[in-house]
Write a protein that holds these residues in place. Structure first.
Motif, mmCIF file in Angstrom:
data_model
loop_
_atom_site.group_PDB
_atom_site.id
_atom_site.type_symbol
_atom_site.label_atom_id
_atom_site.label_comp_id
_atom_site.label_asym_id
_atom_site.label_seq_id
_atom_site.Cartn_x
_atom_site.Cartn_y
_atom_site.Cartn_z
ATOM 1 N N GLY A 44 1.232 -1.105 0.105
ATOM 2 C CA GLY A 44 0.254 -0.015 -0.141
ATOM 3 C C GLY A 44 1.013 1.541 0.023
ATOM 4 N N LEU A 45 1.859 1.298 0.302
ATOM 5 C CA LEU A 45 2.490 2.557 0.794
ATOM 6 C C LEU A 45 2.854 3.103 -0.886
ATOM 7 N N PRO A 46 3.130 3.103 -1.905
ATOM 8 C CA PRO A 46 2.940 3.681 -3.553
ATOM 9 C C PRO A 46 1.496 4.523 -3.417
ATOM 10 N N ARG A 47 0.542 4.120 -3.004
ATOM 11 C CA ARG A 47 -0.842 4.845 -2.948
ATOM 12 C C ARG A 47 -0.760 5.969 -2.209
ATOM 13 N N VAL A 48 0.301 5.223 -0.494
ATOM 14 C CA VAL A 48 -0.284 6.473 0.543
ATOM 15 C C VAL A 48 1.010 7.670 0.594
ATOM 16 N N LEU A 49 2.037 6.890 -0.358
ATOM 17 C CA LEU A 49 2.836 8.210 -0.642
ATOM 18 C C LEU A 49 2.064 9.123 -1.021
ATOM 19 N N GLU A 50 1.089 8.893 -2.410
ATOM 20 C CA GLU A 50 0.594 9.596 -3.424
ATOM 21 C C GLU A 50 -0.422 9.808 -2.509
ATOM 22 N N ALA A 51 -1.730 9.885 -1.485
ATOM 23 C CA ALA A 51 -2.522 10.743 -0.489
ATOM 24 C C ALA A 51 -1.850 11.350 0.477
ATOM 25 N N LEU A 52 -0.181 11.990 0.518
ATOM 26 C CA LEU A 52 -0.057 12.214 1.429
ATOM 27 C C LEU A 52 0.629 13.931 1.069
ATOM 28 N N GLN A 53 0.745 13.400 -0.428
ATOM 29 C CA GLN A 53 1.310 14.501 -1.699
ATOM 30 C C GLN A 53 2.314 15.533 -0.616
ATOM 31 N N ARG A 54 2.897 14.583 0.191
ATOM 32 C CA ARG A 54 4.324 15.433 1.058
ATOM 33 C C ARG A 54 5.212 14.688 1.201
ATOM 34 N N PRO A 55 6.545 15.277 1.374
ATOM 35 C CA PRO A 55 7.608 14.384 1.622
ATOM 36 C C PRO A 55 6.976 14.226 2.708
ATOM 37 N N VAL A 56 8.113 12.975 2.625
ATOM 38 C CA VAL A 56 7.853 11.750 4.534
ATOM 39 C C VAL A 56 8.753 10.456 4.926
ATOM 40 N N PRO A 57 9.389 11.650 6.177
ATOM 41 C CA PRO A 57 10.004 10.534 6.247
ATOM 42 C C PRO A 57 9.571 8.837 6.472
ATOM 43 N N VAL A 58 10.332 7.761 6.437
ATOM 44 C CA VAL A 58 9.643 5.803 5.900
ATOM 45 C C VAL A 58 10.789 5.755 6.868
ATOM 46 N N LEU A 59 11.105 4.963 8.070
ATOM 47 C CA LEU A 59 11.293 4.253 9.298
ATOM 48 C C LEU A 59 11.598 2.701 8.619
ATOM 49 N N ALA A 60 12.827 2.629 7.347
ATOM 50 C CA ALA A 60 12.707 0.785 8.079
ATOM 51 C C ALA A 60 14.119 0.423 7.431
ATOM 52 N N HIS A 61 14.477 -1.020 7.337
ATOM 53 C CA HIS A 61 15.512 -1.972 7.479
ATOM 54 C C HIS A 61 16.381 -1.914 6.510
ATOM 55 N N PRO A 62 17.719 -1.689 6.616
ATOM 56 C CA PRO A 62 18.463 -1.492 5.960
ATOM 57 C C PRO A 62 18.239 -2.351 4.084
ATOM 58 N N GLU A 63 17.906 -3.795 4.822
ATOM 59 C CA GLU A 63 17.415 -4.935 3.767
ATOM 60 C C GLU A 63 16.288 -4.267 3.396
ATOM 61 N N ILE A 64 14.906 -3.897 3.401
ATOM 62 C CA ILE A 64 14.196 -3.677 3.033
ATOM 63 C C ILE A 64 13.197 -3.814 2.101
#
Length: 310
Positions: free
Chosen positions: A88-108
């Motif tokens: 769901g991340l691509p559509r969520v980012l489109e819905a936010l319409q702004r830069p947002v920090p995304v925290l994850a593991h380096p092997e994601i």
């Protein structure tokens, strides 16, 4: 590295999308998990989106019914790479319409797949690269380490696997061109610290709930676990893993479980701790610390449900 942890005053946990819906609600369920955390510590407030389900449309639909939005989300947290938590991340980012920090593991972004008799099934992030997400507004922080998210809130980082019974799954990745077992090192959780103790929010808990609780206690220095919530991945687990997971959860005041916990896992936990287990569904809202035990998990009132009948 964790700085001084501090304590949250209160937290509201909303299950935006999960495998199931509760009786007589207008929500849309979808395999996976996405959770909105609304957190307060003193005068500081923060909204975190924990995972993005296997599709964004259900969680965006359910947000409106719950009277909530992504407007105040300041961080997106990905518990691990599997598609039911990241697609769901691509559509969520489109819905936010702004830069947002995304925290994850380096092997994601590593390949992650099953090898079945009828072929290979990829279950990690596919079809999008890190740069694709960045073009949509993601600002990645990729770390193996625990990280303070606000006063009283910390990510686990990579969870140390100590128990012999919380075994690796039959999943694979590619390393130096070779197919090797996937150690799922990206599996992680978020820890909330309240006066009552720790609250551990898991995505699928592939590292195992015993390992996760042990890790949370070690990195925070807090022994008491007040609540565990999320998926506990007891589906298809060995008898030893189920038994020892249930034993560990008996020391916890509240367990709010769903997604990959599975019917048998929920049944066994319920037999051990009774009403201190509350299954979660799409649209569930949990306010911490729990006040009235009879309303530990809430959903929208009947008058609101009626608006969505037609």
């Amino acid at each position: 590295m964790i700085k001084e942890l501090g304590q949250l005053a209160e937290a509201t946990i909303s299950i935006l999308a999960e495998d199931t819906i509760e009786f007589d609600t207008p929500f849309v369920g979808r395999f996976g998990l996405s959770v909105l955390l609304e957190l307060r510590a003193g005068d500081s407030e923060k909204h975190i989106l924990f995972d993005t389900n296997s599709a964004a449309q259900p969680l965006l639909h359910n947000l409106k019914i719950m009277g909530k939005s992504l407007d105040r989300v300041s961080t997106v947290y990905l518990s691990h790479c599997h598609y039911d938590h990241t697609d769901g991340l691509p559509r969520v980012l489109e819905a936010l319409q702004r830069p947002v920090p995304v925290l994850a593991h380096p092997e994601i972004f590593r390949p992650c797949f099953e090898i079945n008799p009828d072929g290979i099934r990829h279950i990690g992030i596919t079809g999008h690269s890190q740069s694709d997400f960045e073009r949509l507004g993601a600002v990645f922080t990729l770390t193996r380490d625990p990280l303070n998210l606000m006063t009283g809130v910390v990510s686990t980082g990579e969870i140390e696997r100590l128990t012999p019974f919380e075994e690796l799954e039959d999943l694979y990745t590619i390393s130096n061109g070779e197919v090797v077992q996937d150690h799922e090192r990206d599996d992680s959780a978020i820890i909330l610290n309240l006066e009552h103790g720790l609250v551990i929010l898991t995505g699928c808990c592939h590292a195992g709930i015993v390992n996760t609780m042990t890790h949370a206690r070690r990195i925070t220095g807090v022994e008491k676990v007040y609540a565990v919530m999320g998926g506990l991945h007891l589906i298809g687990a060995s008898e030893e893993k189920i038994q020892k997971s249930v034993e560990a959860l008996q020391a916890v005041d509240w367990v709010f479980a769903g997604h990959c916990t599975g019917f048998d896992g929920l049944r066994r936990i319920s037999a051990a701790i009774g009403d201190r287990l509350r299954p979660i569904h799409t649209g569930s809202e949990i306010r911490l610390p729990v006040g009235d035990p009879s309303r530990a998990v809430r959903t929208i009132p009947p008058v609101v449900r009626a608006r969505y009948r037609f």
